[in-house]
Design an enzyme around this catalytic site. Structure first.
Site: not given
Length: 274
Positions: A206, A208-210
């Site tokens: 996850t 780099g999801t933001g």
């Protein structure tokens, strides 16, 4: 061709920051420009070092692009220091486009990506310029000063954030303890809201999801989508990116920016009024 911009830090591991933003822009057929606020030495296991850019050079990068390109939408990510935030805000005050703020504070590995004194500058200088803010639960707690433990807390924190001048806040629910579903609640300054619910995917990939989510909102805004349309489309983008991991690295691996185009099956995102 629609031109968009990211103002963020460089991720040497390629999963977050400038690299994730430009990959997202490219996949969504928006032309990406960039302003680098800091260099980081990092990989999927953590951040080993940060080398910040000077505020003057951040300003020079921004002005150089604005003098030559018609930027349609812009996002900010890791801004690192109060001085950089104040510099960015002063220049953005003179621009007329939609601004997406991803208030990057802590890396997946736990490293602080925003100096403590920068939180005040974020609240007072940058948030009043925001079209949309995309905090996760820990970031929303810092910005609002509210401890978020249940759904009622999310609404209280969102109202405080909107009072800072933000037009829309996406309260990302990934950090809440619902093991089955992840629910994001979107609040607008006019008092309306809606929810986006998706199946929680059990994966450690996850990183780099933001960044990816906020970059997708920026790309869709730059392409002329309404704010609600852009947020929903970005949710689909990041959901596919998480659902089809690349399985890279030994820690929190990157999301798959290719997935939006390669896996066009309907992903499970339920949108409803709250």
């Amino acid at each position: 061709m629609d031109v968009v911009m990211t103002i963020a830090g460089s991720d040497s591991g390629g999963g977050a920051g400038i690299q994730a933003d430009l990959k997202t822009f490219q996949e969504l057929k928006a032309f990406g420009t960039s302003v680098i606020t800091a260099l980081t030495a990092q990989n999927t296991m953590g951040v080993d070092g940060i080398f910040p850019t000077t505020p003057d050079f951040v300003a020079q990068q921004m002005n150089s692009v604005f003098q030559d390109f018609d930027v349609k939408a812009l996002k900010t990510g890791m801004l690192f220091s109060a001085e950089i935030i104040e510099t960015v805000a002063a220049i953005l005050k003179e621009q007329d486009f939609q601004i997406v703020i991803d208030p990057v504070m802590i890396a997946k590995g736990g490293a602080s990506l925003l100096q403590q004194e920068a939180v005040v500058a974020l609240n007072t200088k940058l948030l009043p310029l925001a079209t949309v803010l995309t905090p996760n639960i820990p970031e929303a707690e810092v910005i609002s000063g509210v401890a978020i433990r249940k759904e009622e807390d999310i609404e209280i924190a969102a109202k405080i954030i909107l009072e800072k001048g933000v037009q829309c806040v996406v309260m990302k629910g990934g950090h809440l303890e619902d093991l089955q579903q992840a629910t994001d609640t979107v609040f607008f300054s006019d008092g309306t809201s809606f929810k986006m619910q998706s199946k929680r995917i059990q994966t450690k990939h996850t990183h780099g999801t933001g960044c990816t989510f906020s970059a997708a909102i920026t790309a869709f805004l730059g392409k002329g989508y309404s704010l609600q349309e852009a947020i929903i489309a970005a949710k689909h983008f990041v959901q596919r990116a998480i659902a089809h991991p690349l399985n890279l690295g030994h820690g929190h691996g990157p999301t798959n920016h290719f997935a939006y185009q390669e896996h066009k099956e309907t992903d499970e995102v339920l949108v409803y009024e709250s």
